[in-house]
Design an enzyme around this catalytic site. Structure first.
Site, PDB file in Angstrom:
ATOM      1  N   ARG A   1      23.359  46.632 -43.291  1.00 39.94           N
ATOM      2  CA  ARG A   1      23.105  47.314 -44.559  1.00 39.94           C
ATOM      3  C   ARG A   1      24.297  48.218 -44.852  1.00 39.94           C
ATOM      4  NH1 ARG A   1      19.823  43.987 -45.194  1.00 39.94           N
ATOM      5  NH2 ARG A   1      17.599  44.193 -45.588  1.00 39.94           N
TER       6      ARG A   1
ATOM      7  N   GLU B   1      24.678  47.815 -54.032  1.00 42.83           N
ATOM      8  CA  GLU B   1      25.018  46.400 -54.237  1.00 42.83           C
ATOM      9  C   GLU B   1      24.650  46.019 -55.659  1.00 42.83           C
ATOM     10  OE1 GLU B   1      22.939  44.265 -51.194  1.00 42.83           O
ATOM     11  OE2 GLU B   1      24.277  44.993 -49.637  1.00 42.83           O
TER      12      GLU B   1
ATOM     13  N   HIS C   1      25.935  39.998 -50.120  1.00 41.98           N
ATOM     14  CA  HIS C   1      24.681  40.019 -49.350  1.00 41.98           C
ATOM     15  C   HIS C   1      24.067  38.610 -49.288  1.00 41.98           C
ATOM     16  CE1 HIS C   1      21.334  42.927 -47.924  1.00 41.98           C
ATOM     17  NE2 HIS C   1      21.227  41.748 -47.321  1.00 41.98           N
TER      18      HIS C   1
HETATM   19  O1  LIG Z   1      16.515  39.784 -44.521  1.00 43.49           O
HETATM   20  C1  LIG Z   1      17.294  40.717 -44.739  1.00 43.49           C
HETATM   21  O2  LIG Z   1      17.084  41.867 -44.361  1.00 43.49           O
HETATM   22  C2  LIG Z   1      18.464  40.443 -45.505  1.00 43.49           C
HETATM   23  O3  LIG Z   1      19.350  41.250 -45.563  1.00 43.49           O
HETATM   24  C3  LIG Z   1      18.543  39.139 -46.222  1.00 43.49           C
HETATM   25  O4  LIG Z   1      19.745  38.534 -46.001  1.00 43.49           O
END
Ligand SMILES: O=C(O)C(=O)CO
Length: 292
Positions: free
Chosen positions: A206, A235, A254
């Site tokens: 993240r 994002e 992402h």
């Molecule tokens: O599943 C998640 O947390 C994601 O970031 C999707 O790619």
């Protein structure tokens, strides 16, 4: 699809939410839906869901672990290789015939035989480690909990008790830790300074784990050589964000889990989680909510 005139009473009708990594499932949203019973989070990360608010309201939360491990690990490797070996810059050179391919500026970093440091050795981190075997890399990892000796041996990974220790020893640092209060901005000025100047940084977790101003400074000032990010905060980044102007940064939007089979599996698991709650069954994968 809400038809005109149907808005009245709509909020009372909603018993389940299907959500991706955005938008945030806030306390305000949860409070506004009096009959909500389940949040089907179509992702393994659930930092965008207000779990305390769900717990208070008795709303259950499902998520999608495991089915995306390999696909997300593949993306970590795509970014590692692209950033280390300047694949995106190479693409521009190849499309510009006036530039020589033998310019020494286009030399990248060695991958095979170097050291990979994985921060966050959960299910995805472990898949990333497995892929390092073919590259004959030494694998270090830093994690809240040490893996069993058997698990370490299977991928040849060595536990490093401190993040600083891992950063200083690694040629490639891949961030695969979850977003929590403890991991917020865990990579900042001090941590980038602890990396090798030839080091490459990759984040598939993240964006909030990284102090992006510090990363931009490190990339611009040669503190590290390159970075690859699948995630940013926010994002997408605003068009004038300083990171977007850096040639030694490779960005993807992402898309760590973005293949058809993986996304189909995530959607199916989310639907199954929602159905389970509505039918009074145990969920396939349920998030443990904080105790009240
Ligand atoms: O599943 C998640 O947390 C994601 O970031 C999707 O790619």
């Amino acid at each position: 699809m809400v038809q005109p005139g149907e808005e009245a009473g709509l909020k009372e009708k909603i018993v389940a939410i299907f959500v991706w990594i955005a938008p945030a499932v806030t306390r305000e949203l949860i409070t506004s839906l009096p009959n909500l019973r389940v949040v089907g989070n179509c992702a393994v990360g659930y930092d965008h869901v207000d779990l305390a608010a769900c717990a208070e309201r008795g709303v259950r939360v499902g998520y999608t672990p495991n089915v995306l491990n390999k696909t997300t690990a593949d993306m970590a490797w795509a970014l590692l290789l692209a950033s280390g070996r300047k694949v995106v810059e190479g693409d521009s050179i190849s499309k510009n015939p006036s530039t020589s391919t033998f310019d020494s500026n286009w030399m990248g970093q060695q991958v095979s035989g170097t050291t990979l440091g994985i921060v966050g050795m959960g299910r995805i981190g472990y898949e990333i480690a497995k892929r390092a075997v073919g590259f004959e890399m030494k694998v270090l990892y830093h994690n809240r909990h040490r893996k069993s000796a058997e698990e370490e041996e299977r991928v040849g990974a060595t536990y490093v008790p401190t993040l600083a220790g891992l950063l200083g020893e690694s040629d490639y640092v891949v961030l695969a830790a979850p977003a929590t209060g403890d991991t917020h901005h865990m990579m900042s000025r001090e941590q980038f300074a602890a990396m090798k100047p030839t080091g490459v940084f990759v984040n598939i977790s993240r964006g909030t784990l990284v102090d992006q101003d510090a990363l931009a400074e490190a990339l611009r000032g040669g503190v590290i050589s390159a970075a690859g990010l699948d995630v940013t905060d926010p994002e997408p980044l605003p068009r004038d964000h300083t990171l977007l102007s850096l040639p030694n940064l490779t960005l993807t939007p992402h898309t760590g889990s973005a293949t058809l089979p993986t996304r189909q599996a995530m959607v199916q698991m989310t639907v199954d989680n929602i159905k389970a709650v509505l039918q009074g069954q145990p969920m396939v994968n349920e998030v443990a909510l904080p105790s009240l």
